[in-house]
Design an enzyme around this catalytic site. Structure first.
Site, short mmCIF file in Angstrom:
data_model
loop_
_atom_site.label_atom_id
_atom_site.label_comp_id
_atom_site.label_asym_id
_atom_site.label_seq_id
_atom_site.Cartn_x
_atom_site.Cartn_y
_atom_site.Cartn_z
CB SER A 133 -0.93 0.13 1.33
OG SER A 133 -1.68 -1.04 1.23
CD GLU A 248 -3.69 -11.22 2.76
OE1 GLU A 248 -4.06 -10.89 1.65
OE2 GLU A 248 -3.38 -10.23 3.62
CB SER A 370 -12.55 -2.42 1.24
OG SER A 370 -12.68 -2.04 -0.12
C1 LIG Z 1 -4.80 -3.31 10.25
C2 LIG Z 1 -4.28 -3.05 8.59
C3 LIG Z 1 -3.17 -3.65 8.48
C4 LIG Z 1 -2.52 -3.41 7.38
N1 LIG Z 1 -1.48 -4.04 6.66
C5 LIG Z 1 -0.84 -3.72 5.58
C6 LIG Z 1 0.34 -4.26 5.25
O1 LIG Z 1 1.19 -4.87 6.12
N2 LIG Z 1 0.86 -3.99 4.11
C7 LIG Z 1 0.15 -3.31 3.47
O2 LIG Z 1 0.93 -2.97 2.08
N3 LIG Z 1 -0.82 -2.68 3.49
C8 LIG Z 1 -1.57 -2.97 4.54
N4 LIG Z 1 -2.91 -2.55 5.06
C9 LIG Z 1 -3.44 -1.48 4.00
C10 LIG Z 1 -4.61 -2.23 3.36
O3 LIG Z 1 -4.37 -3.01 2.47
C11 LIG Z 1 -5.56 -0.91 2.65
O4 LIG Z 1 -5.84 -0.36 3.60
C12 LIG Z 1 -6.54 -1.58 1.80
O5 LIG Z 1 -6.16 -1.86 0.80
C13 LIG Z 1 -7.49 -0.11 1.37
O6 LIG Z 1 -6.60 0.87 1.04
P1 LIG Z 1 -6.81 2.34 1.48
O7 LIG Z 1 -6.44 2.08 3.00
O8 LIG Z 1 -5.80 2.98 0.44
O9 LIG Z 1 -8.36 2.77 1.20
P2 LIG Z 1 -8.93 3.03 -0.31
O10 LIG Z 1 -8.34 2.58 -1.36
O11 LIG Z 1 -8.57 4.67 -0.40
O12 LIG Z 1 -10.41 2.94 0.02
C14 LIG Z 1 -11.17 3.88 0.78
C15 LIG Z 1 -12.53 3.65 0.70
O13 LIG Z 1 -13.14 3.51 -0.53
C16 LIG Z 1 -13.62 2.37 -1.15
N5 LIG Z 1 -13.30 2.32 -2.29
C17 LIG Z 1 -11.96 2.39 -2.99
N6 LIG Z 1 -12.09 2.15 -4.40
C18 LIG Z 1 -13.44 1.55 -4.56
C19 LIG Z 1 -14.08 1.61 -5.88
N7 LIG Z 1 -13.39 1.25 -6.90
N8 LIG Z 1 -15.49 1.01 -5.68
C20 LIG Z 1 -16.07 1.10 -4.58
N9 LIG Z 1 -15.19 1.38 -3.45
C21 LIG Z 1 -14.20 1.91 -3.45
C22 LIG Z 1 -12.96 1.34 -0.17
O14 LIG Z 1 -13.74 0.24 -0.17
C23 LIG Z 1 -12.68 2.03 1.30
O15 LIG Z 1 -14.07 1.80 1.89
C24 LIG Z 1 -3.32 -2.27 6.20
C25 LIG Z 1 -4.66 -1.98 6.62
C26 LIG Z 1 -4.96 -2.21 7.88
C27 LIG Z 1 -6.55 -1.65 8.03
#
Ligand SMILES: Cc1cc2nc3c(=O)[nH]c(=O)nc-3n(C[C@H](O)[C@H](O)[C@H](O)COP(=O)(O)OP(=O)(O)OC[C@H]3O[C@@H](n4cnc5c(N)ncnc54)[C@H](O)[C@@H]3O)c2cc1C
Length: 390
Positions: A133, A248, A370
């Site tokens: 990410s 995973e 998500s």
């Molecule tokens: C506890 C935890 C541990 C994590 N550990 C890691 C790790 O070790 N390594 C790593 O790389 N990542 C890690 N992550 C990151 C995780 O993979 C991301 O948080 C996740 O992929 C969502 O990306 P974002 O946070 O950028 O949210 P965004 O992608 O910005 O999404 C924000 C919101 O918009 C919605 N959304 C986004 N795109 C769309 C779409 N096309 N259509 C409809 N809705 C949409 C999403 O569902 C969400 O509700 C971790 C996250 C958490 C919470």
């Protein structure tokens, strides 16, 4: 298929007996530590426990013997994870290396990479973090902007990763970076193995709602890694990165379901103790959670029985279902806990198990894909609906 896997009951007794014998003495106090929202707890002690497991051959239980693993059958792995969760043994510190990177190196790594890294993962000598990410690349992972170029000494990496779990106590980071300038989306990415302890890597822990700091921002500024530490072909990193995500959703989900049952048991006990159980609405919600948990278990078993098969939607359905269930458990837990659950019991911000469960479970519908992303997968790949525009 015999889902009672009765022929493996002797193995179940062996695992249960070993855990009973060994979760004692210096390790007795570790029971229940390090679960979701509590990853910051007792890292050193859990590391020692994880190494103790390794010394007795209880790491890499799914890995084939040729790579030093225990080579258990699928059902034996299920039993191991169920018994592990049932014993309340602490969460292992090394799961990203053991469950994600290890199998990826077996599938895509060179012989040298396998010989260099796999034994150290098994022995819990080197810990790994996952650098996927970025601030602009979460659900839309193909938008990765971190860049890497090959100079005479190796790869030079610039960019930022975020939400990187465990990076603050890991030695290595596997990441995806753009190695073909001007490339778009999932083309031109490479999967690199990068040492964390170097000048070009800065790890900044992020303080979370739960009070702990399980994940981090990772800044890469001229970070370096050796030329041969690219997994798969340069430019083909997307394929490797996606294969890793496939690992995973492995057998350990059955352990997760047992862990949920333990958490639910704790909420039921509290409801009995504080009288909340007398409320028919509370009783109804707890009974609903219990029944749905049984459904989750069967869904998890079904998911395993179709690995690589025709039911492409099974992992997404399971992810949606368990995330929803676990968030509801957190909500019911707080209702059972009552009004005093709204305040932290000790200064400065020490939360109890149920408060952490409630707050951390809010993240269940975000990490690992998500809810919205899972629904898009189901819509496009299972129901055949038109693909979403980009
Ligand atoms: C506890 C935890 C541990 C994590 N550990 C890691 C790790 O070790 N390594 C790593 O790389 N990542 C890690 N992550 C990151 C995780 O993979 C991301 O948080 C996740 O992929 C969502 O990306 P974002 O946070 O950028 O949210 P965004 O992608 O910005 O999404 C924000 C919101 O918009 C919605 N959304 C986004 N795109 C769309 C779409 N096309 N259509 C409809 N809705 C949409 C999403 O569902 C969400 O509700 C971790 C996250 C958490 C919470």
């Amino acid at each position: 298929m015999d889902l009672s896997y009765s022929e493996d009951e002797a193995f179940r007794a062996e695992v249960r007996g070993w855990l009973e014998d060994h979760l004692s003495g210096e390790f007795a106090g570790l029971k229940g530590l390090g679960g979701p929202g509590r990853e910051h707890e007792a890292i050193e002690e859990r590391l020692a426990w994880n190494r103790h497991l390794a010394e007795h051959g209880w790491t890499g239980v799914s890995w084939p013997a040729e790579h030093g693993g225990r080579g258990l059958s699928l059902w034996q792995q299920v039993i191991f994870h169920e018994e592990y969760a049932r014993s309340d043994a602490p969460n292992r510190v090394n799961h990203l290396g053991e469950e994600l990177l290890g199998p990826t190196l077996m599938a895509f790594g060179t012989k040298e990479q396998q010989e260099r890294f796999l034994p150290r993962i098994l022995a819990v000598e080197e810990l790994w973090a996952q650098g996927y990410s970025e601030p602009g690349a979460g659900s839309d992972l193909a938008n990765v902007q971190t860049r890497a170029r090959l100079d005479t000494d190796g790869w030079v990496i610039d960019g930022q990763k975020v939400w990187t779990s465990n990076a603050h106590f890991s030695q290595w980071l596997f990441l995806i970076a753009r190695t073909e300038p001007g490339s778009q989306r999932h083309h031109g990415l490479s999967f690199l193995l990068v040492p964390i302890d170097q000048e070009g890597v800065e790890v900044r822990p992020i303080r979370q709602l739960t009070g702990g700091s399980e994940f981090n921002e990772v800044f890469l500024t001229g970070a370096r890694t050796a030329p041969d530490l690219v997994v798969g072909e340069p430019g083909d990193g997307w394929r490797v990165a996606m294969a890793l995500l496939g690992f995973e959703r492995g057998v350990s989900v059955l352990g997760q379901v047992v862990g949920f049952a333990r958490e639910l048991g704790g909420v039921v006990r509290l409801a009995r103790d504080n009288g909340a159980i007398d409320d028919p609405v509370v009783r109804d919600r707890l009974a609903g959670l219990k029944a749905e948990l049984e459904v989750l278990r069967w869904q998890a078993l079904r998911g395993l029985s179709v690995v690589g098969g025709s039911d492409a939607g099974a992992p997404s359905v399971f992810k949606l279902a368990w995330a929803r269930w676990h968030k509801r458990l957190g909500e019911v837990a707080m209702d059972v806990r009552g009004l005093d659950g709204l305040v932290a019991s000790a200064a400065p911000y020490e939360l109890d198990d149920l408060q952490r469960l409630y707050l951390f479970s809010r993240a269940d519908s975000i990490y690992g894909g998500s809810d919205e992303v899972q629904r898009t997968i189901l819509a496009e790949r299972v129901l055949g609906l038109p693909r979403e525009g980009r």
